[in-house]
Design an enzyme around this catalytic site. Structure first.
Site, PDB file in Angstrom:
ATOM      1  N   CYS A 100       9.912  -0.211  -1.104  1.00  0.00           N
ATOM      2  CA  CYS A 100       8.855  -0.015  -0.346  1.00  0.00           C
ATOM      3  C   CYS A 100       7.344   0.136  -1.832  1.00  0.00           C
ATOM      4  CB  CYS A 100       8.650   0.612   0.357  1.00  0.00           C
ATOM      5  SG  CYS A 100       7.135   1.406   1.025  1.00  0.00           S
TER       6      CYS A 100
ATOM      7  N   LYS B 213      16.339   5.398  11.132  1.00  0.00           N
ATOM      8  CA  LYS B 213      15.524   6.336  10.241  1.00  0.00           C
ATOM      9  C   LYS B 213      16.708   8.234  10.837  1.00  0.00           C
ATOM     10  CE  LYS B 213      11.454   4.518  10.500  1.00  0.00           C
ATOM     11  NZ  LYS B 213       9.420   4.203  11.432  1.00  0.00           N
TER      12      LYS B 213
ATOM     13  N   SER C  39       0.016   6.535   0.664  1.00  0.00           N
ATOM     14  CA  SER C  39       0.468   6.586  -0.792  1.00  0.00           C
ATOM     15  C   SER C  39      -0.863   7.193  -1.572  1.00  0.00           C
ATOM     16  CB  SER C  39       0.262   5.292  -1.204  1.00  0.00           C
ATOM     17  OG  SER C  39      -0.353   4.471  -0.594  1.00  0.00           O
TER      18      SER C  39
END
Ligand SMILES: N[C@@H](CCC(=O)N[C@@H](CS)C(=O)NCC(=O)O)C(=O)O
Length: 255
Positions: free
Chosen positions: A27, A54, A81
């Site tokens: 990612c 997940k 992020s």
């Protein structure tokens, strides 16, 4: 740290008593935060998760189940992020990754914002190539040209100055992946050596920045993962420890 991606039914590893980043190895957003943690020399642990299956507990840390999410205290987390990176930079100011000048910080954010169209063209080319339009290729090159112009205008080794900063670590994970596109048959996304000389030189210095070296993957590795994901069956655990181009932690010997 294991490179295995935990999935539905897997137990949450015991809290390590230090920062913990929930991520996925391929990612680009998670890579942004890994680079910042590395650059700031903070002790942390990575937990990789399978984004198709997940683990139930990820939603406790990241309401939408996206990565990265940072557990900053036991059971307490923030996600996204950019939010994580600004938090880390402000909370741990010893190694500062942003300019003290508010105008420069604004310019860094605008650069990231303007680069987003190149990122979105990359996603189309990599994962949805049947929808690829000439306008995507155009947007991609516009983004690269703009970035190159900024590199030339600033005239510093890194966009941040003598050392890489938040702006460099935010853009880098995408540049790293762009190099995989020609390997996937997308030659129109290649960096022309003459046209992009300054950008290529910048990418080479980024590749040798310690925070990047410790986590960077080769274009061939990104291409392999991208192919598996484009086919609908992402091979999250395909990595061998030797796939990291260089590593801060000792490499395991192959059996
Ligand atoms: N804006 C977010 C984007 C994060 C993101 O989209 N991460 C992807 C993996 S690269 C994800 O978690 N996808 C899983 C999902 O959307 O369910 C950030 O900057 O952290």
């Amino acid at each position: 740290m294991s490179e295995k991606h935990l999935q539905t039914g897997d137990a949450l590893p015991t809290y390590p008593g230090k920062l913990r980043l929930f991520a996925m190895r391929f990612c680009p957003y998670a890579e942004r935060s890994v680079l910042v943690l590395n650059a700031k020399k903070l002790p942390y642990e990575l937990v990789f998760i399978n984004l198709d299956h997940k683990p139930e507990w990820i939603f406790k840390y990241s309401p939408k189940g996206t990565v990265p999410a940072l557990e900053y205290e036991e059971g307490k987390a923030i996600f996204d992020s950019n939010i994580i990176n600004v938090y880390l930079d402000e909370k741990y100011p010893d190694i500062s990754l942003q300019s003290a000048d508010p105008l420069r910080r604004a310019q860094d954010k605008m650069l990231v914002e303007n680069f987003a169209s190149a990122q979105s063209a990359y996603y189309t080319a990599a994962f949805n190539s049947q929808a690829l339009q000439p306008s995507n290729v155009e947007n991609y090159h516009k983004g690269l040209e703009l970035l190159q112009k900024e590199i030339e205008t600033r005239g510093t080794k890194f966009l941040n100055g003598d050392e890489p900063g938040l702006v460099d670590y935010t853009l880098w994970p995408f540049l790293e992946r762009f190099e995989a596109l020609p390997l996937l048959g997308k030659s129109e996304f290649a960096f022309d050596k003459d046209k992009y000389a300054a950008l290529i030189a910048y990418m080479n210095v980024m590749k040798s920045a310690p925070a990047v070296q410790a986590y960077r993957l080769a274009p061939e590795t990104h291409a392999k993962f991208t192919e598996s994901r484009a086919k609908g069956d992402p091979d999250y655990n395909m990595l061998d420890s030797s796939d990291t181009v260089c590593c801060m932690r000792p490499r395991k010997k192959k059996e």
